[in-house]
Design a protein around this motif. Sequence first.
Motif, short mmCIF file in Angstrom:
data_model
loop_
_atom_site.label_atom_id
_atom_site.label_comp_id
_atom_site.label_asym_id
_atom_site.label_seq_id
_atom_site.Cartn_x
_atom_site.Cartn_y
_atom_site.Cartn_z
N LEU A 116 67.63 18.92 49.07
CA LEU A 116 67.33 19.75 50.24
C LEU A 116 65.82 19.90 50.44
CD1 LEU A 116 70.09 22.51 49.88
CD2 LEU A 116 70.03 20.57 51.48
N ARG A 117 65.07 20.05 49.36
CA ARG A 117 63.61 20.14 49.48
C ARG A 117 63.03 18.83 50.04
NH1 ARG A 117 63.05 22.65 43.70
NH2 ARG A 117 63.26 24.84 44.18
N PHE A 118 63.53 17.70 49.54
CA PHE A 118 63.04 16.41 50.02
C PHE A 118 63.33 16.24 51.51
CE2 PHE A 118 63.98 11.94 51.00
CZ PHE A 118 62.73 11.41 50.81
N LEU A 119 64.58 16.51 51.91
CA LEU A 119 64.92 16.38 53.33
C LEU A 119 64.09 17.30 54.20
CD1 LEU A 119 68.81 16.01 53.11
CD2 LEU A 119 67.16 14.24 53.72
N SER A 120 63.83 18.51 53.72
CA SER A 120 63.01 19.45 54.47
C SER A 120 61.58 18.93 54.61
CB SER A 120 62.99 20.82 53.79
OG SER A 120 64.29 21.37 53.79
N ALA A 121 61.03 18.38 53.54
CA ALA A 121 59.66 17.84 53.58
C ALA A 121 59.58 16.66 54.54
CB ALA A 121 59.21 17.43 52.18
N VAL A 122 60.59 15.79 54.55
CA VAL A 122 60.61 14.66 55.47
C VAL A 122 60.69 15.17 56.91
CG1 VAL A 122 61.95 12.66 56.26
CG2 VAL A 122 61.56 13.01 53.82
N MET A 123 61.59 16.10 57.17
CA MET A 123 61.76 16.63 58.52
C MET A 123 60.47 17.27 59.04
SD MET A 123 64.30 19.60 59.88
CE MET A 123 63.13 20.85 59.37
N ARG A 124 59.75 17.95 58.17
CA ARG A 124 58.52 18.63 58.58
C ARG A 124 57.31 17.69 58.63
NH1 ARG A 124 59.96 23.42 54.52
NH2 ARG A 124 61.31 24.60 55.92
N GLY A 125 57.49 16.45 58.23
CA GLY A 125 56.39 15.49 58.25
C GLY A 125 55.41 15.68 57.11
N GLU A 126 55.85 16.29 56.02
CA GLU A 126 54.98 16.55 54.88
C GLU A 126 54.92 15.38 53.90
OE1 GLU A 126 56.82 20.04 53.31
OE2 GLU A 126 55.99 21.35 54.86
N THR A 127 55.71 14.36 54.14
CA THR A 127 55.72 13.20 53.23
C THR A 127 55.13 11.99 53.92
OG1 THR A 127 57.94 12.58 53.93
CG2 THR A 127 57.78 14.01 52.02
N GLU A 178 54.96 7.56 53.91
CA GLU A 178 55.76 6.38 53.61
C GLU A 178 54.82 5.24 53.25
OE1 GLU A 178 59.19 3.71 55.84
OE2 GLU A 178 58.31 5.40 56.87
N ALA A 179 55.11 4.56 52.15
CA ALA A 179 54.27 3.44 51.72
C ALA A 179 54.63 2.20 52.53
CB ALA A 179 54.45 3.18 50.23
N VAL A 180 53.61 1.53 53.07
CA VAL A 180 53.82 0.30 53.83
C VAL A 180 52.79 -0.74 53.40
CG1 VAL A 180 54.82 1.42 55.87
CG2 VAL A 180 52.36 1.11 55.72
N GLY A 209 49.47 0.93 51.93
CA GLY A 209 48.89 2.11 52.56
C GLY A 209 49.96 3.14 52.85
N ASP A 210 49.56 4.34 53.12
CA ASP A 210 50.48 5.42 53.43
C ASP A 210 50.39 5.76 54.91
OD1 ASP A 210 51.34 5.69 50.81
OD2 ASP A 210 49.82 7.17 50.31
N ILE A 211 51.57 5.93 55.53
CA ILE A 211 51.62 6.37 56.93
C ILE A 211 52.60 7.53 57.01
CG2 ILE A 211 51.09 4.08 57.87
CD1 ILE A 211 54.10 3.83 58.55
N ASP A 212 52.53 8.26 58.11
CA ASP A 212 53.48 9.34 58.32
C ASP A 212 54.88 8.75 58.47
OD1 ASP A 212 51.54 11.30 58.28
OD2 ASP A 212 51.17 11.17 60.44
N VAL A 213 55.87 9.53 58.06
CA VAL A 213 57.26 9.11 58.19
C VAL A 213 57.59 9.03 59.68
CG1 VAL A 213 59.64 9.78 57.69
CG2 VAL A 213 57.89 10.14 55.98
N SER A 214 58.37 8.02 60.06
CA SER A 214 58.69 7.81 61.47
C SER A 214 59.51 8.98 62.03
CB SER A 214 59.45 6.50 61.66
OG SER A 214 60.75 6.61 61.11
N MET A 215 59.44 9.12 63.34
CA MET A 215 60.18 10.20 63.99
C MET A 215 61.67 10.05 63.80
SD MET A 215 59.97 13.04 65.51
CE MET A 215 58.25 13.16 65.92
N LYS A 216 62.18 8.81 63.83
CA LYS A 216 63.63 8.64 63.65
C LYS A 216 64.07 9.09 62.26
CE LYS A 216 63.77 3.73 62.45
NZ LYS A 216 64.26 3.68 61.13
N ASP A 217 63.22 8.87 61.24
CA ASP A 217 63.55 9.33 59.90
C ASP A 217 63.48 10.86 59.81
OD1 ASP A 217 64.00 6.76 58.97
OD2 ASP A 217 61.93 6.49 58.31
N ARG A 218 62.54 11.45 60.51
CA ARG A 218 62.44 12.91 60.53
C ARG A 218 63.65 13.53 61.22
NH1 ARG A 218 56.50 14.54 62.39
NH2 ARG A 218 57.38 16.59 61.95
N ILE A 219 64.08 12.91 62.31
CA ILE A 219 65.26 13.39 63.03
C ILE A 219 66.49 13.26 62.15
CG2 ILE A 219 66.81 12.91 64.97
CD1 ILE A 219 64.25 12.18 66.58
N ARG A 220 66.63 12.14 61.46
CA ARG A 220 67.78 11.92 60.58
C ARG A 220 67.80 12.95 59.44
NH1 ARG A 220 72.80 11.11 59.85
NH2 ARG A 220 73.33 9.96 57.99
#
Length: 145
Positions: free
Chosen positions: A73-84, A86-88, A100-111
């Motif tokens: 639940l903490r991980f999903l919350s952090a992803v949804m809030r854009g606090e994590t 993503e390595a690319v 490099g690190d980029i912000d998690v995509s909006m579709k992943d945050r919505i999911r």
Amino acid sequence: MGLSDKQKAVADEYIVTLDKTKSYLKYYKSVKKRETAYAAASRLFEKPAMKAYIEERMKALDEEMIAQQREVLRFLSAVMRGETKEAVLIGQGNGRQSIGDIDVSMKDRIRAGELLGKRYGLWTEKVDLDGGVAITFIEDVPLDD
């Protein structure tokens, strides 16, 4: 009767190798014949204390390695809030790449938000099924039916 430190070490080695004889021989070096070690290891691993110790250690390892509900639940919350992040892989030219690190995509945050919403029942239709119908159980049915 508990296990000795050596017996616990054999059990811990068995958890890693899943080979009773090999684990036994590692800590009981005075046993020369593999057949003798096999028989002694079989006797040792049949002890209730040994079985209980291995089960306890396996449970502890599972608890360390498997994500618990709060962690998910903490991980999903952090992803949804854009606090994590993503390595690319980023192209550097001449076939070279760097990570490099980029912000998690909006579709992943919505999911992640959808999964959290499901967990908390935010999108379920609640239907009231209270119809006031009484249920009657009949217990006098003949056995020959």
